[in-house]
Design an enzyme around this catalytic site. Structure first.
Site, short mmCIF file in Angstrom:
data_model
loop_
_atom_site.label_atom_id
_atom_site.label_comp_id
_atom_site.label_asym_id
_atom_site.label_seq_id
_atom_site.Cartn_x
_atom_site.Cartn_y
_atom_site.Cartn_z
N CYS A 110 -4.94 -3.86 8.87
CA CYS A 110 -4.66 -3.90 9.37
C CYS A 110 -5.82 -3.74 10.75
O CYS A 110 -6.81 -3.12 10.48
CB CYS A 110 -3.17 -4.28 10.23
SG CYS A 110 -2.18 -4.02 8.89
N LEU B 153 -2.64 -6.98 7.54
CA LEU B 153 -2.58 -7.32 6.67
C LEU B 153 -1.88 -7.37 5.72
O LEU B 153 -1.68 -5.85 5.62
CB LEU B 153 -3.78 -7.30 6.35
CG LEU B 153 -4.41 -7.96 4.88
CD1 LEU B 153 -4.49 -9.28 4.51
CD2 LEU B 153 -6.07 -7.43 4.37
N GLY C 198 -4.20 1.05 8.32
CA GLY C 198 -3.89 1.77 6.79
C GLY C 198 -3.04 1.22 5.72
O GLY C 198 -2.30 1.35 5.89
N ASP D 84 5.62 1.90 4.61
CA ASP D 84 5.02 2.86 5.46
C ASP D 84 4.93 3.30 6.37
O ASP D 84 5.03 4.49 7.34
CB ASP D 84 3.80 3.33 4.14
CG ASP D 84 2.62 1.39 4.56
OD1 ASP D 84 2.88 1.22 5.11
OD2 ASP D 84 1.23 2.12 4.09
N LEU E 82 -13.42 -2.76 -8.68
CA LEU E 82 -14.80 -2.57 -8.24
C LEU E 82 -15.73 -2.07 -9.59
O LEU E 82 -15.63 -0.76 -9.07
CB LEU E 82 -15.90 -2.34 -7.32
CG LEU E 82 -15.01 -3.62 -5.61
CD1 LEU E 82 -15.14 -2.80 -4.51
CD2 LEU E 82 -15.69 -4.43 -5.72
#
Length: 613
Positions: A2, A51, A79, A103, A262
């Protein structure tokens, strides 16, 4: 993931505070496109862009909660807390109840019970702001390795803070002002803890908390690297590395949204991908690799990259059973004006090294964000395990400066060749660098009886973890959050960092190669070709058209008499470069000076920078 914003002022009343805070919050919409929230009290404003990753329906912020004796607090948090389930269970056992599965609520109620000691219990990446209504105190906490950014501007009567400087600039009290210190900070590949390129704008130092009340601002370290005797033998050390990494990856794949990995085909990303794939059903973990279309067609080995990534990434994907996708970028995409504006807007300062890496990383993350919301990265393994060549280069190890800025290494991070010698001389960069280097050495913890070699390698490891890695983590955060993608970095788990920091160098390099412990810890998970692969960096374009595009832009800048870079540029050198198409600067890793001049010019214009030189 966020973006957070806040403003505490104990004396002044600003009638337009709601509008200012809303503008600050809106500037971070890329960090949190899913929702926005604001909370106001007499002295404080907290805001949040979300987010949604964990508990999509119930994790809205800012969040307020009370404990059984009526004390209450409000949180705005960026986070992920990877051990939130254990903390939640512990809090439930002492009587706390929960209304969400987030969380965020665990972190907030953990504060209500443990107060600032909650920081010692956290495992994660986070930038936290908590307003304690009874104490009328703000608490800011940043994760131990600095994965998540947290900037602040102290005032005479309080503090203004945000996830990125651009949000601070939306407050009329804060201006983008840059002095010699700021230029020294971004012209070298060194990140001094707390400092930024802007005057009077600071970062909360990794592993620190800041409290602000009527008496002022106080800083406190809740985590620092410590020197301890390593008692484990080699086999136990390897097994411990494997256990910590396995647990870390297992924690970091927890998400209520799609997760991917990734994958470059190097040791680091392959290790994380293989560990994550074990936790997924066969063939279901998405993995992504990136390269340039020109490199695929006509790859040429150079002094840094001996082999292309694609064949190794494909082999690991087949071996680990991932659903693999290769993303190809073109030089024309990286030269796109909108892309370069997005990169600058994401960084809030000139990208200070390897200029083509920033737009390529942005484009990679932009494409990834259309498939996943969370990505696992192999970043930080080189700093933790000693992977760079300057860990082993005798000249770099003996040098009385940051080892990556010595001959043979600094060419990858330089970008000053086109800048005016008078301007550079006015900065006093050599004196500044020496000062920061000696400051860093004074911080390195001492272990009595340690050999000279282990002492020096401890220093180099400390420098890598606290002065080199923060720049890479910031790059990852800024380019990923610019497209609303959360990138997690398992190698930054503080338990792993603490453990490896105290392993003797002879054990870290027991097989005579880089990252010996990591290689052995994951040997059973990877093909021999990747176990034995020589380290290669993130791919750079080998397309000559990319540099041609940069030269075209420089030509336009030189013709523009109003271009702000003229006051900092050596015009003679710049014109000579344009007239010499075969210049040494044409080498892929020697474009730094050309990139730096163009990024600086764009930054000066877009941010209306005020200079204090």
């Amino acid at each position: 993931m966020c973006g957070i914003v806040g403003w505490v002022d104990f004396k002044n009343y600003f009638p337009d505070r709601p509008q200012i805070v809303e503008a600050m919050t809106n500037s971070l919409v890329h960090r949190g496109p899913d929702a926005q929230g604001m909370w106001f009290d007499r002295y404080v404003a907290l805001a949040h862009r979300r987010l949604a990753i964990i508990d999509i329906a119930g994790g809205a912020q800012p969040m307020e909660a009370s404990n059984h004796i009526g004390n209450d607090a409000v949180i705005s948090f960026c986070g992920q807390i990877y051990n939130f389930k254990e903390l939640k269970s512990e809090l439930q056992n002492i009587g706390f109840t929960f209304n969400t599965n987030s969380d965020t609520e665990v972190l907030l109620k953990g504060y209500l019970h443990w107060k600032e000691d909650i920081a010692y219990r956290l495992n994660g990446m986070y930038a936290v702001a908590i307003w304690d209504r009874q104490q009328e105190r703000l608490l800011l906490i940043r994760d131990r390795m600095g994965v998540k950014p947290l900037y602040y501007y102290p005032t005479n009567t309080g503090i203004i803070f945000a996830s990125e400087p651009k949000a601070l600039f939306k407050n009329p009290l804060v201006k983008p002002r840059v002095s010699a210190t700021g230029f020294c900070e971004f012209l070298d590949m060194v990140k001094t803890p707390e400092l930024t390129v802007y005057d009077n704008i600071y970062e909360v130092r990794p592993g620190y908390m800041i409290s602000v009340d009527r008496l002022g601002l106080q800083k406190k370290a809740y985590w620092q690297l410590k020197a301890k005797t390593h008692h484990d033998d080699l086999q136990t050390t390897i097994e411990t590395v494997r256990e910590i990494l396995t647990d870390t990856v297992r924690r970091q794949i927890i998400s209520d949204v799609p997760v991917c990995s990734l994958l470059s085909g190097g040791l680091d990303s392959s290790a994380i991908t293989a560990l994550a794939a074990k936790e997924f059903a066969a063939g279901t973990l998405p993995s992504y690799s990136v390269d340039f279309s020109h490199n695929i067609d006509s790859f040429i080995a150079d002094g840094v990259r001996g082999t292309p990534d694609a064949p190794f990434a494909r082999e690991l994907a087949l071996h680990a059973g991932t659903r693999h996708t290769e993303l190809l970028l073109s030089s024309s995409q990286m030269l796109d004006t909108e892309v370069r504006n997005r990169v600058l807007h994401g960084v809030d300062a000139p990208p200070a090294y390897w200029g083509d890496m920033w737009p390529s990383l942005y484009l990679l993350f932009r494409e990834l964000s259309t498939h996943s919301t969370v990505a696992l990265s192999g970043e930080a393994a080189d700093e933790v395990f000693g992977g760079y060549q300057w860990f082993r280069n005798p000249a770099a190890r003996k040098a009385n400066t940051f080892p990556w800025l010595t001959a043979g290494s600094s060419r990858y991070f330089g970008g000053i060749q086109l800048l005016s010698s008078d301007f550079l001389a006015s900065l006093g960069r050599d004196v500044y660098r020496d000062k920061r280097y000696n400051e860093a050495l004074c911080e390195v913890p001492i272990l009595d009886g340690e050999s000279d070699t282990d002492r020096r390698m401890r220093e180099i490891s400390y420098l890598a973890l606290t002065r080199f890695l923060p720049t890479l983590l910031d790059r990852n955060d800024r380019m990923s959050m610019a497209v609303s993608l959360e990138v997690r970095v398992p190698f930054c788990d503080h338990r792993l960092v603490e453990y490896i920091f105290n392993v003797p160098w002879s054990m870290k390099s027991f097989d005579g190669r880089e990252k010996s412990l990591l290689r052995e810890a994951v040997r059973s998970l990877l093909p021999e070709s990747i176990i034995n692969r020589v380290k290669t960096p993130y791919p750079a374009t080998q397309d000559a058209n990319y540099e041609k595009g940069l030269r075209v832009e420089l030509h336009k800048v030189l013709k523009d008499s109003n271009a702000p870079i003229h006051n900092f540029l050596d015009g003679k050198k710049a014109r000579s470069l344009l007239n010499n198409a075969s210049s040494e600067i044409s080498q892929p890793y020697n474009r730094g000076s050309l990139e730096m001049a163009l990024w600086m010019n764009r930054w000066f214009k877009e941010y209306n920078v005020d200079f204090a030189l």
